[in-house]
Motif scaffolding. Structure first.
Motif, PDB file in Angstrom:
ATOM      1  N   LEU A   1      35.358  37.282  49.319  1.00 15.93           N
ATOM      2  CA  LEU A   1      36.229  38.196  48.567  1.00 15.93           C
ATOM      3  C   LEU A   1      36.009  38.013  47.072  1.00 15.93           C
ATOM      4  O   LEU A   1      35.957  36.881  46.575  1.00 15.93           O
ATOM      5  N   ILE A   2      35.918  39.141  46.371  1.00 17.53           N
ATOM      6  CA  ILE A   2      35.606  39.130  44.937  1.00 17.53           C
ATOM      7  C   ILE A   2      36.670  39.918  44.195  1.00 17.53           C
ATOM      8  O   ILE A   2      36.936  41.075  44.532  1.00 17.53           O
ATOM      9  N   GLY A   3      37.294  39.273  43.216  1.00 19.20           N
ATOM     10  CA  GLY A   3      38.308  39.967  42.430  1.00 19.20           C
ATOM     11  C   GLY A   3      38.381  39.384  41.034  1.00 19.20           C
ATOM     12  O   GLY A   3      37.863  38.292  40.774  1.00 19.20           O
ATOM     13  N   TYR A   4      39.011  40.118  40.119  1.00 12.79           N
ATOM     14  CA  TYR A   4      39.088  39.649  38.725  1.00 12.79           C
ATOM     15  C   TYR A   4      40.442  39.045  38.383  1.00 12.79           C
ATOM     16  O   TYR A   4      40.609  38.442  37.336  1.00 12.79           O
ATOM     17  N   LYS A   5      41.428  39.198  39.297  1.00 10.22           N
ATOM     18  CA  LYS A   5      42.771  38.727  38.955  1.00 10.22           C
ATOM     19  C   LYS A   5      43.013  37.274  39.358  1.00 10.22           C
ATOM     20  O   LYS A   5      43.945  36.648  38.883  1.00 10.22           O
ATOM     21  N   SER A   6      42.247  36.773  40.311  1.00  8.46           N
ATOM     22  CA  SER A   6      42.481  35.408  40.796  1.00  8.46           C
ATOM     23  C   SER A   6      41.148  34.767  41.148  1.00  8.46           C
ATOM     24  O   SER A   6      40.175  35.464  41.443  1.00  8.46           O
ATOM     25  N   LEU A   7      41.128  33.443  41.125  1.00  8.97           N
ATOM     26  CA  LEU A   7      39.885  32.712  41.375  1.00  8.97           C
ATOM     27  C   LEU A   7      39.882  32.108  42.768  1.00  8.97           C
ATOM     28  O   LEU A   7      40.913  31.634  43.241  1.00  8.97           O
ATOM     29  N   PRO A   8      38.705  32.100  43.415  1.00 14.06           N
ATOM     30  CA  PRO A   8      38.618  31.422  44.707  1.00 14.06           C
ATOM     31  C   PRO A   8      38.480  29.921  44.492  1.00 14.06           C
ATOM     32  O   PRO A   8      38.291  29.471  43.355  1.00 14.06           O
ATOM     33  N   GLY A   9      38.535  29.159  45.562  1.00 13.75           N
ATOM     34  CA  GLY A   9      38.334  27.711  45.440  1.00 13.75           C
ATOM     35  C   GLY A   9      37.851  27.133  46.750  1.00 13.75           C
ATOM     36  O   GLY A   9      38.477  27.336  47.786  1.00 13.75           O
TER      37      GLY A   9
END
Ligand code: AKB
Length: 331
Positions: A187-195
């Motif tokens: 999943l790719i988004g600009y509002k939150s970061l993966p970890g």
């Protein structure tokens, strides 16, 4: 007036409370916001083991501290809020799980079973639980991986997701619990970061490009993986949860596709918008995980059963990501 199930309409009439467990994660932050936009914000209870790093991220609705392994605390919240939906998102992802396999198994399995058991006990009408492309393994056909095929995952995360899918199906069959699930790609988004995931590079790369820095990728240039832009993931999740129960034919978890690309291809897409951006490659232990996963996904069942159709491809996502990441931060 009729609205499509995925339209983000704010309404003062809510079906009841909604509990989001793991609300501070990459998906949790955005899903909580989408649910609060769709329902009344105060009806969507965000819960996580830690408060959000940015308190503004979950402002506008209730927040509860919750370790999903703490069954009495979870029960107290379910008894207090009597949710009509639980979204249980808390899990250790693929790369982190390989480093702490016993804890990953405990969190990913016991957390799910705590939720499923309390949902049955308190007659929670609907539960959502995310699965992953990690349920597939090196023996799985890599291209257009079918809904039903050989699985044999070889990561702890994948094993826990596959077992979780079977538990969801079992609770549906034995108790009639309306539990629904999607096998998310990266999943790719600009509002939150993966970890802690293997697909995280595809988010980090945009942040480096916007910062004007070079990027060192932990996967090889030609490693194809299935990916999805966050707005599509949110739409899929809400559409699935609002589809009529008799249209949900898969009670393990649905394959979900949108796009498939390699690090070399995402680099080219970014370079179209950001000339001069440079990427080097230093594959690490995550390469073996990526090599064991599908390159692309056949999501015919999701399209047929509840009308799934993604909106974003690599180019459209890249333009949108870069525009939003370049927006000035409002203080
Ligand atoms: C991961 O990389 O572990 C996750 C996933 C594909 O489930 N993003």
């Amino acid at each position: 007036m009729t609205t499509s199930p995925s339209e983000p309409t704010t309404t003062s009439r809510t079906p009841g409370n909604v509990l989001v467990i793991g609300a501070c994660g990459q998906l949790g932050l955005e899903l909580t916001a989408a649910l609060r936009q769709r329902y009344a914000p105060e009806a969507v209870v965000a819960a996580d083991v830690r408060p959000p790093k940015d308190p503004a991220a979950l402002a506008g609705g209730p927040f509860e501290l919750l370790d999903v392994l703490d069954q009495p605390r979870l029960e107290a919240l379910v008894a207090q809020y009597q949710p009509v939906q639980i979204y249980h998102l808390a899990a250790l992802l693929s790369a982190t799980a390989e480093k702490d396999p016993m804890f990953a198994w405990k969190l990913n399995m016991d957390g799910l079973l705590n939720v499923l058991n309390l949902a049955v006990q308190y007659r929670v009408p609907q539960v959502y639980w995310p699965s992953s492309i990690a349920v597939f393994g090196p023996d799985t056909p890599r291209e257009h991986t079918p809904q039903t095929t050989i699985m044999n995952p070889n990561t702890v995360y994948g094993i826990s997701k596959l077992a979780g899918e079977q538990w969801c199906e079992w609770y549906h069959r034995h108790y009639g619990l309306d539990v629904r699930s999607l096998r998310y790609p990266g999943l790719i988004g600009y509002k939150s970061l993966p970890g802690g995931g293997t697909t995280d590079y595809a988010v980090d790369i945009y942040h480096k490009a916007v910062a004007g820095e070079d990027f060192e990728c932990f996967l090889k240039a030609d490693t194809y993986l299935p990916m999805m832009y966050m707005p599509d993931a949110l739409k899929a999740t809400l559409d699935l949860m609002h589809a009529p129960a008799d249209s949900i034919k898969v009670r393990t978890s649905y394959n979900l596709g949108a796009m498939s690309f390699s690090p070399a291809e995402i680099t080219t897409a970014i370079q179209q918008e950001t000339p001069g951006f440079q990427v080097s490659y230093a594959p690490d232990q995550r390469q073996a995980i990526a090599d064991s996963w599908p390159a692309s996904i056949d999501d015919t069942a999701a399209r047929q059963d509840w009308g799934w159709a993604p909106e974003f491809d690599l180019e459209k996502m890249t333009r949108d990501m870069l525009v939003h990441l370049r927006e000035p931060v409002v203080a």
